[in-house]
Design a protein around this motif. Structure first.
Motif: not given
Length: 144
Positions: A1-4, A37-45, A102-104, A108-110
């Motif tokens: 879900m996108a948050l704005h 389908g890119d999981r790399s952004e989670v490391s930056r997050m 972890l990505v999920h 969810r946590a944020v």
């Protein structure tokens, strides 16, 4: 879900609002990456959360103390819980990398933090701070 981000979420402190807006921008990037389908952004997050959480929450805590925020203790407990979540997500990332689970869990946590804390508790803090300032109690010196 996108948050704005909307102005309704503004607490009226430019530095803190900018941090909140950055959290939304990062969530958008994470959401887009997940859809691609890119999981790399989670490391930056996670790296952002580690840095952001400590600095931003300390700034909020300083503000609460300065204005005598009556819900400070509850707000601080929420901060501690979020910091514990960030530490756990970091531990899992360091141990296993950006797994699908972890990505999920990061998303969810944020999302929960934004919807449950920022949109409720930080907005209430902002309202209290604005009322405090309106009454002339912020930044005023008491006559000697």
């Amino acid at each position: 879900m996108a948050l704005h981000w909307t102005s309704v979420l503004s607490i009226g402190v430019p530095e803190l609002d900018a941090d909140h807006q950055e959290m939304f921008a990062r969530m958008d990037r994470l959401h887009d990456a997940i859809l691609a389908g890119d999981r790399s952004e989670v490391s930056r997050m996670i790296a952002f959360l580690r840095e952001h959480a400590v600095r931003h929450l300390a700034a909020e805590e300083t503000m609460m103390l300065a204005i005598g925020y009556p819900e400070r203790e509850h707000h601080l407990r929420e901060h501690e819980a979020f910091l514990a979540t960030v530490r756990e997500l970091t531990r899992r990332h360091d141990a296993n990398g950006p797994t699908a689970v972890l990505v999920h869990d990061v998303e969810r946590a944020v999302t929960s933090w934004i919807e449950g804390h920022l949109a409720t508790h930080d907005v209430a803090l902002g309202a209290f701070a604005r009322e405090h300032q309106r009454r002339g109690q912020v930044g005023e010196r008491t006559p000697a």
